[in-house]
Design an enzyme around this catalytic site. Structure first.
Site, short mmCIF file in Angstrom:
data_model
loop_
_atom_site.label_atom_id
_atom_site.label_comp_id
_atom_site.label_asym_id
_atom_site.label_seq_id
_atom_site.Cartn_x
_atom_site.Cartn_y
_atom_site.Cartn_z
N LYS A 46 6.18 -8.49 8.95
CA LYS A 46 4.76 -8.86 9.03
C LYS A 46 4.57 -9.80 10.23
O LYS A 46 5.53 -10.33 10.78
CB LYS A 46 4.32 -9.55 7.74
CG LYS A 46 4.71 -8.81 6.47
CD LYS A 46 4.02 -7.48 6.28
CE LYS A 46 4.42 -6.91 4.92
NZ LYS A 46 3.89 -5.59 4.64
C1 PLP Z 1 4.16 -5.47 2.97
C2 PLP Z 1 3.00 -5.16 2.10
C3 PLP Z 1 2.97 -5.52 0.74
C4 PLP Z 1 4.15 -6.05 -0.01
O1 PLP Z 1 4.76 -7.14 0.50
P1 PLP Z 1 6.29 -7.50 0.13
O2 PLP Z 1 6.40 -8.90 0.59
O3 PLP Z 1 7.15 -6.55 0.87
O4 PLP Z 1 6.43 -7.37 -1.34
C5 PLP Z 1 1.82 -5.26 0.03
N1 PLP Z 1 0.77 -4.67 0.58
C6 PLP Z 1 0.76 -4.30 1.88
C7 PLP Z 1 -0.46 -3.64 2.44
C8 PLP Z 1 1.88 -4.51 2.67
O5 PLP Z 1 1.87 -4.11 3.94
#
Ligand code: PLP
Length: 370
Positions: free
Chosen positions: A188
């Site tokens: 992210k």
């Molecule tokens: C990455 C992501 C998640 C989940 O996050 P994690 O930290 O990997 O559990 C949820 N929703 C979206 C849209 C994402 O891109």
């Protein structure tokens, strides 16, 4: 020259001393669970997001799960959401015992279509989840209105620091929803060195509920008012994230510069649809996602030239095998289905050099014989 889709080592090299010092501080203190680094990060993220409260948790998936629980979503409830997202958005709905109701997206932004939300909200609807996909906020003002009094959760896992002008005011991703959720998964825009997540809200009662839910439903140790989870943000991750947070804005600006460079370079290619950013929005470009015919052939062409690219997402959630029990058919969310066939995300990370961006552009143009 190979160009990866994301280069975490390149970013780490620019902040190594700060991150290592922050991590060693936690190690020397031997204070690994919650504590100052987590509280300080919560305070900083609340500031960035222009909200009163922020609560760290184990990951972005748990952030959604705890948000749903805080809003008392459970068996017998429906949650209206988008099928064009990472799986976690709907997985969390299933895992609290509720039923995901999938509605289609706006084909330009890839985000949930407010009119479709309005049409789907009914007696059983307990909440709506909007996703800020690829770094651009959903039309959260319109989704809030379309939810007709139901609380909206904003899954801002891909969009921390993105904003939208609403009635002349700059609103941050997560700010205008009942609860906003973030992920600090390494890929992210604000990525930890492992898993991490956070929830934000303006509502004190929801804040209290989220605080309880992340520590087995207790505020006072060994006294449990509700059954919660063990879902805390790790202090080591919080320390890493605190060291990275001051850079987030300049990293997002660099992503926007790369995106603008691609936009200009692809402008004359009739077959390439570059990302559409709603004029009210400022995107943080977690992904730079184009639409093309013959997408699979372009992906193979780029991979053969060492260029990282990926399809987010190849199968919309209403057609996933695990959701067959919901009874959706092909054709029920046509824009999501079409997007799944046409999208391709190209490298847009902030540390890309001009030579690397030019390499990607050259390879895409070569595919179209230009
Ligand atoms: C990455 C992501 C998640 C989940 O996050 P994690 O930290 O990997 O559990 C949820 N929703 C979206 C849209 C994402 O891109």
């Amino acid at each position: 020259m190979a160009v990866p889709l994301l280069d975490l080592k390149a970013q780490h090299a620019t902040i190594r001393d700060d991150v290592v010092a922050a991590v060693m501080d936690v190690v020397d203190q031997q204070a690994f669970i919650l504590g100052d680094p987590v509280a300080q990060l919560e305070c900083s993220v609340a500031g960035l997001s222009q909200v009163k409260y922020a609560v760290g948790c184990a990951n972005g998936t748990d952030a959604l799960l705890l948000a749903l629980r805080a809003l008392d979503v459970g068996a017998g409830d429906e949650v209206v959401t988008t099928p064009f997202t990472f799986f976690a958005t709907a997985g969390a709905v299933h895992n609290v015992g509720a039923r995901p109701v999938f509605v289609d997206i706006d084909p330009r932004t890839f985000n949930i279509a407010p009119d479709a939300v309005r049409a789907a909200v009914g007696e059983q609807t307990k909440a709506v989840i909007a996703v800020d996909l690829f770094g651009q906020m959903a039309a959260i003002d319109q989704v809030n209105a379309a939810a007709q009094g139901r609380p909206v959760i904003e899954d801002a896992a891909q969009s921390i620091g993105a904003s939208r002008l609403i009635d002349g005011a700059r609103v941050m991703a997560g700010e205008a929803a009942a609860i906003g959720t973030y992920s600090f998964f390494p890929s992210k825009n604000l990525g930890g060195y492992g898993d991490g997540g956070m929830m934000v809200t303006q509502d004190e009662a929801l804040f209290e509920a989220l605080m309880k839910l992340r520590t087995h439903g207790s505020r006072r140790t060994y006294f449990h008012e509700i059954v919660g989870y063990n879902s805390r943000l790790d202090a080591l991750q919080a320390a890493v994230l605190r060291a990275k947070l001051p850079h987030l804005e300049s990293w997002s600006a660099a992503r926007r510069r790369n995106a603008a460079y691609y936009d200009a370079a692809f402008a004359d290619l009739a077959d390439v649809v570059t990302p559409y950013i709603d004029p009210a929005n400022t995107s943080i470009y977690n992904q730079y996602t184009i639409r093309v015919p013959k997408r699979d052939a372009l992906q193979t062409h780029l991979k053969d030239r060492g260029i990282g690219c990926s399809v987010y997402y190849p199968l919309p959630l209403h057609l996933q095998p695990c959701f067959a029990y919901l009874g959706y058919q092909q054709g029920q969310c046509p824009e999501s289905e079409r997007a799944a066939l046409e999208v391709l995300s190209l490298p847009v990370y902030p540390e890309l050099t001009t030579a690397q961006v030019d390499e990607v552009i050259g390879a895409v143009r070569a595919f179209f014989g230009r």
